[in-house]
Motif scaffolding. Sequence first.
Motif, PDB file in Angstrom:
ATOM      1  N   PHE A   1      11.651   3.685  -2.040  1.00 51.48           N
ATOM      2  CA  PHE A   1      12.077   2.440  -1.400  1.00 51.48           C
ATOM      3  C   PHE A   1      11.371   1.225  -1.998  1.00 51.48           C
ATOM      4  O   PHE A   1      11.186   0.207  -1.337  1.00 51.48           O
ATOM      5  CB  PHE A   1      11.811   2.515   0.112  1.00 51.48           C
ATOM      6  CG  PHE A   1      12.363   3.752   0.751  1.00 51.48           C
ATOM      7  CD1 PHE A   1      13.715   4.059   0.647  1.00 51.48           C
ATOM      8  CD2 PHE A   1      11.530   4.640   1.428  1.00 51.48           C
ATOM      9  CE1 PHE A   1      14.223   5.219   1.228  1.00 51.48           C
ATOM     10  CE2 PHE A   1      12.032   5.790   2.011  1.00 51.48           C
ATOM     11  CZ  PHE A   1      13.393   6.084   1.905  1.00 51.48           C
ATOM     12  N   LEU A   2      10.986   1.348  -3.287  1.00 49.49           N
ATOM     13  CA  LEU A   2      10.252   0.257  -3.929  1.00 49.49           C
ATOM     14  C   LEU A   2      11.083  -1.032  -3.988  1.00 49.49           C
ATOM     15  O   LEU A   2      10.532  -2.133  -3.899  1.00 49.49           O
ATOM     16  CB  LEU A   2       9.822   0.680  -5.343  1.00 49.49           C
ATOM     17  CG  LEU A   2       8.963  -0.326  -6.111  1.00 49.49           C
ATOM     18  CD1 LEU A   2       7.694  -0.678  -5.347  1.00 49.49           C
ATOM     19  CD2 LEU A   2       8.616   0.213  -7.505  1.00 49.49           C
TER      20      LEU A   2
ATOM     21  N   GLN B   1      -3.656   5.657  -4.415  1.00 51.35           N
ATOM     22  CA  GLN B   1      -2.601   6.608  -4.735  1.00 51.35           C
ATOM     23  C   GLN B   1      -1.536   5.953  -5.629  1.00 51.35           C
ATOM     24  O   GLN B   1      -1.635   4.770  -5.976  1.00 51.35           O
ATOM     25  CB  GLN B   1      -1.959   7.123  -3.442  1.00 51.35           C
ATOM     26  CG  GLN B   1      -2.909   7.897  -2.534  1.00 51.35           C
ATOM     27  CD  GLN B   1      -3.360   9.198  -3.149  1.00 51.35           C
ATOM     28  OE1 GLN B   1      -2.555   9.948  -3.705  1.00 51.35           O
ATOM     29  NE2 GLN B   1      -4.664   9.494  -3.078  1.00 51.35           N
ATOM     30  N   ALA B   2      -0.516   6.754  -5.958  1.00 50.03           N
ATOM     31  CA  ALA B   2       0.489   6.302  -6.936  1.00 50.03           C
ATOM     32  C   ALA B   2       1.179   5.017  -6.506  1.00 50.03           C
ATOM     33  O   ALA B   2       1.326   4.073  -7.293  1.00 50.03           O
ATOM     34  CB  ALA B   2       1.528   7.409  -7.151  1.00 50.03           C
ATOM     35  N   GLN B   3       1.648   4.975  -5.237  1.00 51.49           N
ATOM     36  CA  GLN B   3       2.351   3.771  -4.813  1.00 51.49           C
ATOM     37  C   GLN B   3       1.405   2.586  -4.604  1.00 51.49           C
ATOM     38  O   GLN B   3       1.841   1.442  -4.607  1.00 51.49           O
ATOM     39  CB  GLN B   3       3.166   4.031  -3.536  1.00 51.49           C
ATOM     40  CG  GLN B   3       4.577   4.516  -3.825  1.00 51.49           C
ATOM     41  CD  GLN B   3       4.557   5.878  -4.521  1.00 51.49           C
ATOM     42  OE1 GLN B   3       4.122   6.866  -3.942  1.00 51.49           O
ATOM     43  NE2 GLN B   3       4.991   5.925  -5.771  1.00 51.49           N
ATOM     44  N   SER B   4       0.120   2.881  -4.453  1.00 57.27           N
ATOM     45  CA  SER B   4      -0.859   1.783  -4.458  1.00 57.27           C
ATOM     46  C   SER B   4      -0.776   1.043  -5.792  1.00 57.27           C
ATOM     47  O   SER B   4      -0.815  -0.197  -5.837  1.00 57.27           O
ATOM     48  CB  SER B   4      -2.278   2.323  -4.266  1.00 57.27           C
ATOM     49  OG  SER B   4      -2.396   3.071  -3.075  1.00 57.27           O
TER      50      SER B   4
ATOM     51  N   GLY C   1       0.811  -1.211   0.000  1.00 51.65           N
ATOM     52  CA  GLY C   1       0.000   0.000   0.000  1.00 51.65           C
ATOM     53  C   GLY C   1       0.843   1.260   0.000  1.00 51.65           C
ATOM     54  O   GLY C   1       2.044   1.243   0.266  1.00 51.65           O
ATOM     55  N   HIS C   2       0.192   2.354  -0.297  1.00 48.98           N
ATOM     56  CA  HIS C   2       0.839   3.663  -0.440  1.00 48.98           C
ATOM     57  C   HIS C   2       1.448   4.117   0.887  1.00 48.98           C
ATOM     58  O   HIS C   2       1.020   3.705   1.975  1.00 48.98           O
ATOM     59  CB  HIS C   2      -0.201   4.691  -0.908  1.00 48.98           C
ATOM     60  CG  HIS C   2       0.365   6.019  -1.288  1.00 48.98           C
ATOM     61  ND1 HIS C   2       1.060   6.224  -2.461  1.00 48.98           N
ATOM     62  CD2 HIS C   2       0.328   7.224  -0.651  1.00 48.98           C
ATOM     63  CE1 HIS C   2       1.408   7.493  -2.544  1.00 48.98           C
ATOM     64  NE2 HIS C   2       1.002   8.121  -1.450  1.00 48.98           N
ATOM     65  N   VAL C   3       2.462   4.974   0.794  1.00 51.16           N
ATOM     66  CA  VAL C   3       3.113   5.518   1.971  1.00 51.16           C
ATOM     67  C   VAL C   3       2.100   6.262   2.845  1.00 51.16           C
ATOM     68  O   VAL C   3       1.210   6.952   2.344  1.00 51.16           O
ATOM     69  CB  VAL C   3       4.284   6.445   1.563  1.00 51.16           C
ATOM     70  CG1 VAL C   3       3.803   7.634   0.747  1.00 51.16           C
ATOM     71  CG2 VAL C   3       5.067   6.901   2.781  1.00 51.16           C
ATOM     72  N   ASP C   4       2.233   6.087   4.164  1.00 48.70           N
ATOM     73  CA  ASP C   4       1.423   6.776   5.158  1.00 48.70           C
ATOM     74  C   ASP C   4      -0.053   6.385   5.106  1.00 48.70           C
ATOM     75  O   ASP C   4      -0.922   7.155   5.514  1.00 48.70           O
ATOM     76  CB  ASP C   4       1.556   8.307   5.010  1.00 48.70           C
ATOM     77  CG  ASP C   4       1.154   9.043   6.294  1.00 48.70           C
ATOM     78  OD1 ASP C   4       1.339   8.452   7.374  1.00 48.70           O
ATOM     79  OD2 ASP C   4       0.638  10.166   6.208  1.00 48.70           O
TER      80      ASP C   4
ATOM     81  N   ASP D   1       1.878   0.965  -7.824  1.00 50.11           N
ATOM     82  CA  ASP D   1       3.140   0.230  -7.881  1.00 50.11           C
ATOM     83  C   ASP D   1       3.028  -1.110  -7.152  1.00 50.11           C
ATOM     84  O   ASP D   1       3.472  -2.148  -7.646  1.00 50.11           O
ATOM     85  CB  ASP D   1       4.266   1.057  -7.248  1.00 50.11           C
ATOM     86  CG  ASP D   1       4.791   2.148  -8.169  1.00 50.11           C
ATOM     87  OD1 ASP D   1       4.579   2.019  -9.392  1.00 50.11           O
ATOM     88  OD2 ASP D   1       5.393   3.110  -7.674  1.00 50.11           O
ATOM     89  N   HIS D   2       2.430  -1.077  -5.971  1.00 50.25           N
ATOM     90  CA  HIS D   2       2.307  -2.304  -5.188  1.00 50.25           C
ATOM     91  C   HIS D   2       1.321  -3.270  -5.835  1.00 50.25           C
ATOM     92  O   HIS D   2       1.522  -4.487  -5.796  1.00 50.25           O
ATOM     93  CB  HIS D   2       1.885  -1.960  -3.760  1.00 50.25           C
ATOM     94  CG  HIS D   2       2.961  -1.274  -2.977  1.00 50.25           C
ATOM     95  ND1 HIS D   2       2.994  -1.255  -1.605  1.00 50.25           N
ATOM     96  CD2 HIS D   2       4.065  -0.578  -3.376  1.00 50.25           C
ATOM     97  CE1 HIS D   2       4.063  -0.591  -1.190  1.00 50.25           C
ATOM     98  NE2 HIS D   2       4.712  -0.151  -2.266  1.00 50.25           N
ATOM     99  N   ARG D   3       0.254  -2.724  -6.432  1.00 50.24           N
ATOM    100  CA  ARG D   3      -0.671  -3.571  -7.189  1.00 50.24           C
ATOM    101  C   ARG D   3       0.061  -4.287  -8.318  1.00 50.24           C
ATOM    102  O   ARG D   3      -0.094  -5.499  -8.517  1.00 50.24           O
ATOM    103  CB  ARG D   3      -1.804  -2.726  -7.766  1.00 50.24           C
ATOM    104  CG  ARG D   3      -2.730  -3.478  -8.728  1.00 50.24           C
ATOM    105  CD  ARG D   3      -3.374  -2.511  -9.708  1.00 50.24           C
ATOM    106  NE  ARG D   3      -2.372  -1.808 -10.513  1.00 50.24           N
ATOM    107  CZ  ARG D   3      -2.589  -0.630 -11.114  1.00 50.24           C
ATOM    108  NH1 ARG D   3      -3.749  -0.020 -10.974  1.00 50.24           N
ATOM    109  NH2 ARG D   3      -1.641  -0.074 -11.843  1.00 50.24           N
TER     110      ARG D   3
END
Length: 594
Positions: free
Chosen positions: A65-66, A90-93, A8-11, A95-97
């Motif tokens: 930190f991906l 969000q954006a990093q969501s 999931g996204h940061v924070d 990436d993690h997806r």
Amino acid sequence: MHVIATAGHVDHGKSTLIRALTGMEPDRWEEERRRGLTIDLGFAWTTLPSGRAVSFVDVPGHQRFLGNTLAGLGPAPVVCFVVAADEGWQAQSSDHRDAVAALGIRHGLIVITKTDRTPGHAALAQARTELAQTGLRDAPAVAVSAVDGVGLTELRATLDEVLAGVPAPEATARVRLWVDRCFTITGAGTVVTGTLSAGTVARGDRLELSGSRSVVVRGLESCGEPCATIGPVARAALNLRGVAGDEVRRGDALLTPDAWPSARVLDVRRATGVALTDAPERLGVHVGTAAVPARLRPFDDDHGRLILDRRLPLVLGDRLVLRDPGSRRVLGGALVLDADPPPLRRRGDSARRAGVLAGMSAEGDVSVEVARRGAVREQHLRRLGLTGTVPEGVRVEGDWWVHRATFAAWQRRLRTALTELHTRDPLADGFTRGAAVDLLGLPDAALLDAVVGDAGLEQARGHVRLASGRDDLGPAEAAIVDLSERLATEPFRAPEAGELAALRLGPRELAAAERAGRVLRLRDGVVLLPSAPALAMRMLARLEQPFTTSAARQALNTTRRVAIPLLEHLDARGWTRRLDGGHREVVRPGESGC
């Protein structure tokens, strides 16, 4: 135990959620706690209402930190995908997806956090849409607030339900533990940690570190408790003997000895993401906890070859995450189809290889792999992840699996080559074993015995030749027939050198005749029929024992030139025994000839 990685996204509250579930602080670094930002992997554990032990791997959510995120997700079989109710997807969501999709993770749940700030319906709808093309498309979802504890009981129960549906791991499988941390403890030495997804490790086990170095497990811990053995799936800490702490890094692997290939060249199939023909030539490849630069050679949109910058223990079916080193975004995922692919040397090889890969099953085909290699050791097939019973079209010779068509081709080629050799040179003794192995390109000289045995050929004196039923000696045949007729009348009247020369029987012709069992050659150029020793023994047995050389010569009606070598031959065979300089005796049955 079960191991769950967060995503999931940061924070969005991943670390806070784990603290609420476990009562433990997953952030290990002072800077992480000071900044409220997960930088590296965090670890915590607890017990669910069912009694299941569960360990969490908390991964960073920040895009910078991906790489650390992928190291945490890589070995984990279950994912807890976190989306904050107040911020949504969000954006990093994404990436993690993409990482979850690339790794083929199919077990997990969606957690909508921070519901104390706003209801999570919109965030859940977004998450469902975004995860629709991944293995989490039908994952259960729970809305929680780690601040006031709302939903945590339901979350624990849902975790239990998800974990109940995860297939049991293989406790007897070969071990491949990807290292995610390494440190040194005073008085103990080197300690590494990782997720043991299959196999069992015991105190005292000898393992390989990335396939090149032998280490011994001095001690084991899981969730802070010492263990004699650890089975899958578990978070494990291993105290190692035989390696210094600065010689181990994240991305190394602890392996069952001699059980894994060391692969640098891989043929892969695109599993998710961009077409391989649209991907950059230089890529970052993530697998397990390893991150390795690689070069991509696409064959078509879905198939290509990866050349890694360093070797990794990879096999058929492993999932890789492909990452753009420039943008650091996840490009997609790839499935390893062949960790020992053939070289590509000729024009058109890439297109042909693409066709082969397109027809390959993701589970592999032993018949195809044996046929491609002609012959392969069973252990190598198992190292590559190819197992099962011996298929039709494959024969087993010792520890080799041989394609039957290849075996038949070896036999035809050897018979043909020997026939052509005899046609060119009827006196040739065939091929030496080494020459026959080279001619056929056998991977192991031990296979030659099986080829010769089933091909109607024979081996003698280190040579492979046509069966001894072949009596034709070519140009020397007539002379050997003439010589045999003379010796049949006077068996101990060996021809003189001049007579042999007149018959055009030189050393080479006589050697060929002897190999064919047509003559017997003794020292000093004496040539007799193979039946001469037995005939001589019948005549010598009639003499008064012991007998002299002169008496033997007279009984055999021959000369001293023939008698001496013949008697020495009989001595060597143990049929006669020399008593002194002038006397011998026949060795009777049951006596020793020594």
